[in-house]
Scaffold this motif. Structure first.
Motif, short mmCIF file in Angstrom:
data_model
loop_
_atom_site.label_atom_id
_atom_site.label_comp_id
_atom_site.label_asym_id
_atom_site.label_seq_id
_atom_site.Cartn_x
_atom_site.Cartn_y
_atom_site.Cartn_z
N MET A 194 50.27 8.78 -12.27
CA MET A 194 51.27 7.74 -12.42
C MET A 194 52.03 7.51 -11.11
N ALA A 195 52.32 8.59 -10.42
CA ALA A 195 53.03 8.47 -9.13
C ALA A 195 52.17 7.74 -8.10
N ILE A 196 50.86 8.04 -8.07
CA ILE A 196 49.96 7.38 -7.12
C ILE A 196 49.86 5.89 -7.43
N SER A 197 49.67 5.55 -8.70
CA SER A 197 49.57 4.14 -9.07
C SER A 197 50.89 3.41 -8.81
N SER A 198 52.02 4.09 -9.03
CA SER A 198 53.32 3.48 -8.75
C SER A 198 53.50 3.24 -7.25
N GLY A 199 53.10 4.22 -6.45
CA GLY A 199 53.18 4.05 -5.01
C GLY A 199 52.29 2.91 -4.53
N TYR A 200 51.12 2.78 -5.14
CA TYR A 200 50.22 1.70 -4.78
C TYR A 200 50.83 0.34 -5.14
N MET A 201 51.47 0.26 -6.31
CA MET A 201 52.11 -0.99 -6.72
C MET A 201 53.25 -1.35 -5.78
N ILE A 202 54.01 -0.36 -5.34
CA ILE A 202 55.09 -0.62 -4.38
C ILE A 202 54.51 -1.18 -3.08
N PHE A 203 53.40 -0.60 -2.63
CA PHE A 203 52.75 -1.08 -1.41
C PHE A 203 52.28 -2.53 -1.55
N VAL A 204 51.66 -2.84 -2.70
CA VAL A 204 51.16 -4.20 -2.92
C VAL A 204 52.32 -5.19 -3.00
N LEU A 205 53.40 -4.82 -3.70
CA LEU A 205 54.56 -5.71 -3.80
C LEU A 205 55.21 -5.92 -2.44
N TYR A 206 55.27 -4.87 -1.63
CA TYR A 206 55.85 -5.00 -0.29
C TYR A 206 55.00 -5.93 0.57
N ARG A 207 53.69 -5.77 0.49
CA ARG A 207 52.80 -6.64 1.26
C ARG A 207 52.90 -8.09 0.79
N HIS A 208 53.05 -8.27 -0.52
CA HIS A 208 53.21 -9.62 -1.07
C HIS A 208 54.51 -10.24 -0.57
N HIS A 209 55.56 -9.44 -0.52
CA HIS A 209 56.85 -9.92 -0.03
C HIS A 209 56.76 -10.33 1.43
N GLN A 210 56.04 -9.54 2.22
CA GLN A 210 55.87 -9.87 3.63
C GLN A 210 55.09 -11.17 3.81
N GLN A 211 54.08 -11.39 2.99
CA GLN A 211 53.28 -12.62 3.07
C GLN A 211 54.11 -13.84 2.70
N VAL A 212 54.96 -13.67 1.68
CA VAL A 212 55.81 -14.78 1.25
C VAL A 212 56.79 -15.17 2.35
N GLN A 213 57.32 -14.18 3.05
CA GLN A 213 58.27 -14.46 4.12
C GLN A 213 57.62 -15.18 5.29
N ASN A 214 56.33 -14.95 5.51
CA ASN A 214 55.63 -15.54 6.65
C ASN A 214 55.08 -16.93 6.36
N ILE A 215 55.18 -17.38 5.11
CA ILE A 215 54.65 -18.69 4.74
C ILE A 215 55.81 -19.62 4.41
N GLN A 216 55.74 -20.83 4.95
CA GLN A 216 56.77 -21.83 4.65
C GLN A 216 56.48 -22.40 3.26
N ILE A 217 57.37 -22.09 2.30
CA ILE A 217 57.18 -22.54 0.93
C ILE A 217 58.44 -23.21 0.44
#
Length: 298
Positions: A194-217
């Protein structure tokens, strides 16, 4: 005694609130599932998760209520074995279903690579088998509880015995310690997963947040997608589950290795273990906009 009165109220509030809360959310999810165009695996996992919460609250909480409220009861030796066995199984089911939920959501939000696309396509077929295996594994793992448990002649706690349900485990025999260590390792496997999957979800959400910031929407697109909201909810559930399980396990580990079954530690560990199944339906209600809106309308 003030501590004893507080225990009575806390156990009673946890059981009533938890059972009603989980039952209410199961009803809402079932209605959502029946009116949807297609079956969503996440909803089936959530219903299974909430159902195991109810089972855990009943089998874990009712013996505690009978104990602290000092009700007169008579349970024969065979019945006490069955109740204590189901109590341990229900705890494993609650932890296992939380792990399944976390792993499933981690797969759902994984990148759209060819490997993950194939895995995602197969996941819906394995929802029910996974839930069934969750039950089978826990029913088999805890079969030793009736073997090493001994009947309680009275309801008093001793320093050599650790009460579980209507039975007690003698902390001195090597076999009992081996069982408790094995059970800890078994539960830890789900906690680590559960900790590994949670850490992976945090990583994916962080990467998604970074992509959103870099795109003009546009401002409308700033709203979180349902997938992101669901991931944050599951992540919150997993974090809460890990926190309460770790805190509860600390007391059990201490009692196992010191061979001192303190009544205060047993009750504190019991209350902590009941916190997550009591709070989880309200976390879902607070996080799921569609369910919250439905409950407000109806």
């Amino acid at each position: 005694m003030v501590f004893h009165e507080v225990l009575r109220i806390m156990y009673l509030v946890q059981i009533i609130t938890g059972v009603l809360g989980n039952s209410f959310v199961i009803f809402l999810y079932s209605f959502k599932l029946s009116t949807g165009h297609k079956t969503k695996p996440i909803i089936i996992f959530l219903i299974h998760f909430l159902f195991t919460n109810i089972i855990f609250l009943l089998f874990r909480g009712i013996p505690k209520i009978i104990d602290v409220w000092e009700f007169n009861y008579f349970v024969d030796f065979t019945t006490s074995k069955i109740i204590s066995y189901l109590q341990r199984v229900s705890r494993g089911l609650s932890l296992c279903s939380s792990c399944l939920l976390s792993v499933f959501q981690a797969i759902t939000i994984s990148p759209r690579s060819p490997i993950w696309v194939e895995v995602k396509a197969r996941v819906p077929k394995y929802v029910l088998p996974c839930c069934l295996l969750c039950w089978i594994f826990n029913l088999l793992v805890d079969i030793v509880v009736p073997v090493y448990g001994t009947g309680l002649r009275n309801r008093t706690h001793s320093k050599e015995r650790w009460q579980i349900g209507f039975k007690a485990l003698d902390l001195y025999p090597t076999k009992t310690v081996m069982f408790l260590v094995w059970k800890f390792v078994y539960d830890s496997a789900f906690v680590v997963l559960m900790a590994i999957s949670s850490g992976y979800m945090i990583f994916v959400l962080y990467r998604h947040h970074q992509q959103v910031q870099n795109i003009q929407i546009s401002s409308v697109s700033h709203k979180s997608s349902p997938e992101v909201r669901a991931t944050k909810t599951i992540l919150l559930l997993a974090t809460t589950s890990l926190s309460f399980n770790l805190m509860s396990s600390m007391f059990m580990i201490y009692m196992t290795f010191t061979k001192v079954a303190s009544p205060v530690m047993i009750h504190v560990s019991g209350l902590l273990s009941l916190c997550f199944p009591t709070l989880s339906p309200f976390i879902l209600l607070n996080s799921d906009f569609q369910i919250t809106r439905f409950s407000c309308i109806h």
